[in-house]
Design an enzyme around this catalytic site. Structure first.
Site, short mmCIF file in Angstrom:
data_model
loop_
_atom_site.label_atom_id
_atom_site.label_comp_id
_atom_site.label_asym_id
_atom_site.label_seq_id
_atom_site.Cartn_x
_atom_site.Cartn_y
_atom_site.Cartn_z
N ASP A 230 0.85 -1.19 0.00
CA ASP A 230 0.00 0.00 0.00
C ASP A 230 0.89 1.24 0.00
O ASP A 230 2.04 1.20 0.45
CB ASP A 230 -0.91 0.01 1.23
CG ASP A 230 -1.91 1.17 1.19
OD1 ASP A 230 -2.56 1.35 0.14
OD2 ASP A 230 -2.03 1.89 2.19
N HIS B 265 -4.45 10.86 5.48
CA HIS B 265 -3.28 10.21 6.08
C HIS B 265 -2.63 10.99 7.22
O HIS B 265 -1.90 10.41 8.03
CB HIS B 265 -2.23 9.87 5.02
CG HIS B 265 -1.81 11.04 4.16
ND1 HIS B 265 -1.17 12.15 4.66
CD2 HIS B 265 -1.92 11.23 2.82
CE1 HIS B 265 -0.90 12.98 3.68
NE2 HIS B 265 -1.37 12.47 2.54
N HIS C 176 -5.49 6.64 7.57
CA HIS C 176 -4.86 5.69 6.68
C HIS C 176 -3.36 5.70 6.91
O HIS C 176 -2.75 6.76 7.08
CB HIS C 176 -5.14 6.05 5.22
CG HIS C 176 -6.54 5.78 4.80
ND1 HIS C 176 -6.86 5.12 3.63
CD2 HIS C 176 -7.73 6.06 5.39
CE1 HIS C 176 -8.18 5.03 3.52
NE2 HIS C 176 -8.72 5.59 4.58
N GLU D 132 0.74 5.78 0.49
CA GLU D 132 0.03 7.04 0.73
C GLU D 132 0.69 8.10 -0.14
O GLU D 132 1.91 8.04 -0.40
CB GLU D 132 0.09 7.44 2.20
CG GLU D 132 -0.56 6.46 3.16
CD GLU D 132 -2.04 6.26 2.93
OE1 GLU D 132 -2.69 7.19 2.38
OE2 GLU D 132 -2.56 5.20 3.30
#
Length: 233
Positions: free
Chosen positions: A7, A57, A152, A9
Site C-alpha cells: 500500500d 493520512h 490511513h 500514501e
C-alpha cells in the site's frame, strides 16, 4: 508461493499533476503465512499534500521534511518485492504512482522486478458485486479488527489487507479434500451416496463484474489473462 501485500500514501490523486508518494508499506506472506517481514518507509515528496489527502493520512510537510527520498530507498524496495506476486487494493492507483517514481529514476515499471499484480479490490467486487468493498468494509465482513485505524497508514493498511486477503481467498490454495470436512472418505464405497452437482447460471451482474476483473488484470499485467487465452481457443 510468496505474496507481498502493498500500500502507498500520496500527496494527492494523480502523479501527472506532480503528486508524489509519501509512504510505502509492504508485508510478506509466504505459503499463506504472514512472516513478520515487512518494508516500511516515509518519504519526503518535496511538496505539500493536498488538503483532502492530508485529511486521509495526516502526514504533514513538517513531519516528512527529514525523511528519505524515493531514490534513497528504491534499491531496498525493489529487492523486497523481487519476484513476489503483489496484492494491492485498487492496484491501478498505487501502480501509477510507483511507476511514475521509478520512471523518474530511469527504472522500468514495477512488474519488471516483481511478479504479477493482483487487485484485491477487483477480486472483492467479483465476490461481492454491488456491495461496499473498501478495506474497512472488508474488515467488518471478515471480523478483522481495525479499531486502531483512525487515519490511513501504508503499513497498517497492508497488515489489515494481508489478513483480509487470506480470509477472502481461504480454501482456494489447495484441491485437497480433508477427512474432517468430508467424512465420507472413510465410508465403504458401496455405502456412499453420489449426486450430480447443480448447474448455477451466472447473472448479468456477476458476468459484468467478472469482465471488469479481467480488464483490471489485463491492464496490470500488460497482456491478456490466461482465462482470455483459453476462451479464444
Amino acid at each position: 508461493m510468496r505474496w507481498v501485500i502493498l500500500d502507498t500514501e500520496t500527496t494527492g490523486l494523480d502523479p501527472e499533476d506532480g503528486h508524489r508518494i509519501i509512504e510505502i508499506g509492504a508485508v510478506e506472506v509466504v505459503n499463506r503465512a504472514i512472516t513478520g517481514r515487512d518494508f516500511h518507509t516515509y518519504l519526503n515528496p518535496d511538496r505539500d499534500s493536498d488538503q483532502g489527502a492530508l485529511e486521509v493520512h495526516g502526514l504533514t510537510t513538517d513531519f516528512l521534511q527529514d525523511k528519505p527520498r524515493f531514490k534513497d530507498v528504491v534499491g531496498e524496495f525493489l529487492e523486497f518485492v523481487k519476484e513476489a506476486e503483489l496484492i494491492i487494493h485498487n492496484a491501478p492507483f498505487d501502480l501509477k504512482f510507483l511507476n511514475s517514481e521509478l520512471k523518474k529514476l530511469g527504472h522500468n515499471e514495477l512488474t519488471s522486478y516483481s511478479g504479477p499484480v493482483t487487485d484485491s479490490l477487483a477480486h472483492a467486487k467479483l465476490l461481492y458485486p454491488g456491495k461496499r468493498n473498501s478495506l474497512d468494509a472488508l474488515c467488518e465482513r471478515y471480523s478483522i479488527s481495525n479499531a486502531h485505524r483512525t487515519l490511513h497508514g501504508a503499513l497498517l493498511d497492508s497488515r489489515l489487507l494481508a489478513e483480509v486477503w487470506l480470509a477472502m481467498t481461504r480454501g482456494q490454495d489447495s484441491l485437497a479434500i480433508e477427512d474432517e470436512v468430508h467424512p465420507s472418505k472413510n465410508i465403504a464405497p458401496e455405502k456412499r451416496k453420489f449426486f450430480e452437482l447443480p448447474l448455477i447460471e451466472v447473472s448479468q451482474a456477476e458476468d459484468e463484474a467478472h469482465e471488469a476483473y479481467l480488464q483490471v488484470l489485463d491492464k496490470a499485467s500488460g497482456d491478456q489473462t490466461l482465462w482470455r487465452s483459453l476462451k479464444s481457443h
